[in-house]
Design a protein around this motif. Sequence first.
Motif, mmCIF file in Angstrom:
data_model
loop_
_atom_site.group_PDB
_atom_site.id
_atom_site.type_symbol
_atom_site.label_atom_id
_atom_site.label_comp_id
_atom_site.label_asym_id
_atom_site.label_seq_id
_atom_site.Cartn_x
_atom_site.Cartn_y
_atom_site.Cartn_z
ATOM 1 N N SER A 118 7.065 -1.970 1.830
ATOM 2 C CA SER A 118 6.037 -1.004 2.215
ATOM 3 C C SER A 118 6.423 0.406 1.764
ATOM 4 O O SER A 118 5.573 1.176 1.286
ATOM 5 C CB SER A 118 5.834 -1.038 3.726
ATOM 6 O OG SER A 118 4.903 -0.066 4.146
ATOM 7 N N GLU A 120 5.762 0.755 -1.899
ATOM 8 C CA GLU A 120 4.322 0.829 -2.171
ATOM 9 C C GLU A 120 3.771 2.231 -1.930
ATOM 10 O O GLU A 120 2.775 2.620 -2.553
ATOM 11 C CB GLU A 120 3.588 -0.181 -1.292
ATOM 12 C CG GLU A 120 3.828 -1.622 -1.714
ATOM 13 C CD GLU A 120 3.224 -2.638 -0.753
ATOM 14 O OE1 GLU A 120 3.031 -3.802 -1.168
ATOM 15 O OE2 GLU A 120 2.954 -2.267 0.418
ATOM 16 N N LYS A 175 7.376 -5.293 -7.361
ATOM 17 C CA LYS A 175 7.635 -3.971 -6.789
ATOM 18 C C LYS A 175 8.916 -3.339 -7.334
ATOM 19 O O LYS A 175 9.093 -2.121 -7.214
ATOM 20 C CB LYS A 175 7.749 -4.055 -5.264
ATOM 21 C CG LYS A 175 6.514 -4.637 -4.575
ATOM 22 C CD LYS A 175 5.284 -3.796 -4.834
ATOM 23 C CE LYS A 175 4.064 -4.391 -4.148
ATOM 24 N NZ LYS A 175 2.821 -3.645 -4.484
#
Length: 234
Positions: A103, A106, A141
């Motif tokens: 997270s 991101e 990612k």
Amino acid sequence: MNTSSNSSEGHGLPLHHLVRRPAAGAIAEGGSACLLLLHGVGSNETNLVAFAQAQDPRLTVILPRGPLAFGPNQHGWFNVNFTVTGPVIDPAQAEASRAMLVSFIEGLPAAYGIAPDKVWIAGFSQGGIMSAGVGLTRPDKATGFGILSGRILPEIAPLIARDDALRKSSAYVSHGVQDNKLTVEYARDTRRLLNEHQIPTVYREYPAGHELNAEMQGDFIAWMTQQLDAASGY
């Protein structure tokens, strides 16, 4: 280049962190390349400031703080007990921290203008463990990952990404052969697993203990610069 402190509240990111900005004029079109450096258990983000400052000036270097507090200025990513049969971890905490790091990554493009396809993650000891967790499960990612005196948690095996995705990643593994905290066999097991998944890997062993000494740091910095050059088409 100064390192500035940023709270999670200020940027909507889930972890407190420090940031070393890239050199003036070093940011390419499409955003800055980024390296996350993760500290070990019982430490904090300030422990790796000098290492961050020494990284390639084209990088935005971010030092997140582990979400768990074990004492004053002592943080980590999960609880661990070192036993005669090896380390015993809290797998739920490790998984929560892995998800939190995903997270966090991101949110970096919006928070700092990071190029989403140029993010690397690396760390020392428990920080290396978490870097492997992110790199192996979410190669979308992380462009590449570094495990510095760490290991791969067997608990992430069901979450490891498909080989066709992992082959586009890259890994760096370094370890001291006299490490009495996490033995060098963990690094050798890591190399075997990465080879099985056909991940391009640079592997180094050193006559050292559980540490991140100057030679280890220098070799990782050189690898990181090579990664940037390759990503930039040099």
